[in-house]
Design a protein around this motif. Structure first.
Motif, PDB file in Angstrom:
ATOM      1  N   ASP A  18       0.844  -1.190   0.000  1.00 52.23           N
ATOM      2  CA  ASP A  18       0.000   0.000   0.000  1.00 52.23           C
ATOM      3  C   ASP A  18       0.882   1.243   0.000  1.00 52.23           C
ATOM      4  N   PRO A  19       0.375   2.358  -0.561  1.00 48.41           N
ATOM      5  CA  PRO A  19       1.126   3.615  -0.462  1.00 48.41           C
ATOM      6  C   PRO A  19       1.319   3.966   1.009  1.00 48.41           C
ATOM      7  N   SER A  20       2.500   4.400   1.358  1.00 47.78           N
ATOM      8  CA  SER A  20       2.820   4.687   2.747  1.00 47.78           C
ATOM      9  C   SER A  20       3.195   6.152   2.915  1.00 47.78           C
ATOM     10  N   LYS A  62      -2.017  14.952   0.268  1.00 47.49           N
ATOM     11  CA  LYS A  62      -3.140  15.051   1.203  1.00 47.49           C
ATOM     12  C   LYS A  62      -3.933  13.746   1.255  1.00 47.49           C
ATOM     13  N   ASP A  63      -4.247  13.183   0.090  1.00 49.78           N
ATOM     14  CA  ASP A  63      -5.000  11.922   0.052  1.00 49.78           C
ATOM     15  C   ASP A  63      -4.227  10.793   0.715  1.00 49.78           C
ATOM     16  N   ASN A  64      -2.926  10.758   0.501  1.00 47.91           N
ATOM     17  CA  ASN A  64      -2.097   9.712   1.100  1.00 47.91           C
ATOM     18  C   ASN A  64      -2.058   9.855   2.619  1.00 47.91           C
ATOM     19  N   MET A  65      -1.963  11.085   3.112  1.00 51.85           N
ATOM     20  CA  MET A  65      -1.948  11.301   4.560  1.00 51.85           C
ATOM     21  C   MET A  65      -3.310  10.931   5.183  1.00 51.85           C
ATOM     22  N   GLU A  66      -4.399  11.269   4.494  1.00 48.61           N
ATOM     23  CA  GLU A  66      -5.728  10.900   4.992  1.00 48.61           C
ATOM     24  C   GLU A  66      -5.913   9.387   4.978  1.00 48.61           C
ATOM     25  N   ASN A  67      -5.386   8.727   3.952  1.00 50.39           N
ATOM     26  CA  ASN A  67      -5.469   7.273   3.874  1.00 50.39           C
ATOM     27  C   ASN A  67      -4.738   6.621   5.037  1.00 50.39           C
ATOM     28  N   ARG A  68      -3.635   7.204   5.453  1.00 50.67           N
ATOM     29  CA  ARG A  68      -2.855   6.679   6.573  1.00 50.67           C
ATOM     30  C   ARG A  68      -3.712   6.627   7.832  1.00 50.67           C
ATOM     31  N   GLN A  69      -4.502   7.667   8.048  1.00 51.26           N
ATOM     32  CA  GLN A  69      -5.347   7.713   9.243  1.00 51.26           C
ATOM     33  C   GLN A  69      -6.438   6.649   9.190  1.00 51.26           C
ATOM     34  N   HIS A  70      -6.951   6.315   7.988  1.00 50.43           N
ATOM     35  CA  HIS A  70      -8.007   5.315   7.866  1.00 50.43           C
ATOM     36  C   HIS A  70      -7.490   3.887   7.965  1.00 50.43           C
ATOM     37  N   VAL A  71      -6.221   3.678   7.591  1.00 53.32           N
ATOM     38  CA  VAL A  71      -5.650   2.335   7.608  1.00 53.32           C
ATOM     39  C   VAL A  71      -5.303   1.907   9.022  1.00 53.32           C
TER      40      VAL A  71
END
Length: 72
Positions: A18-20, A62-71
């Motif tokens: 996954d993108p990190s 921004k999308d990658n940082m938000e995804n980090r919080q959801h993962v």
């Protein structure tokens, strides 16, 4: 706004992960993969410009940082 869900699938297909956003190196890799995919005409809706470490998309970051919080 980019299509992060599609980008995430393409990134995972290419890299096996996954993108990190855990480290600077991880974030740079995400940006470069996004740019290279777009350069190959696989558009996810992100706009890239030049920044300190090369290509950069604020929307992808921004999308990658938000995804980090959801993962987590």
């Amino acid at each position: 706004m980019g299509d992060f869900k599609r980008f995430r699938g393409a990134f995972k297909s290419l890299t096996g992960a996954d993108p990190s956003s855990d480290s600077l190196q991880d974030r740079i890799i995400v940006q470069k993969v996004g740019y290279l995919l777009q350069h190959k005409k696989i558009d996810f809706g992100y706009t890239f410009g030049w920044y300190i470490y090369g290509v950069f998309s604020r929307e992808l970051w921004k999308d990658n940082m938000e995804n980090r919080q959801h993962v987590k």
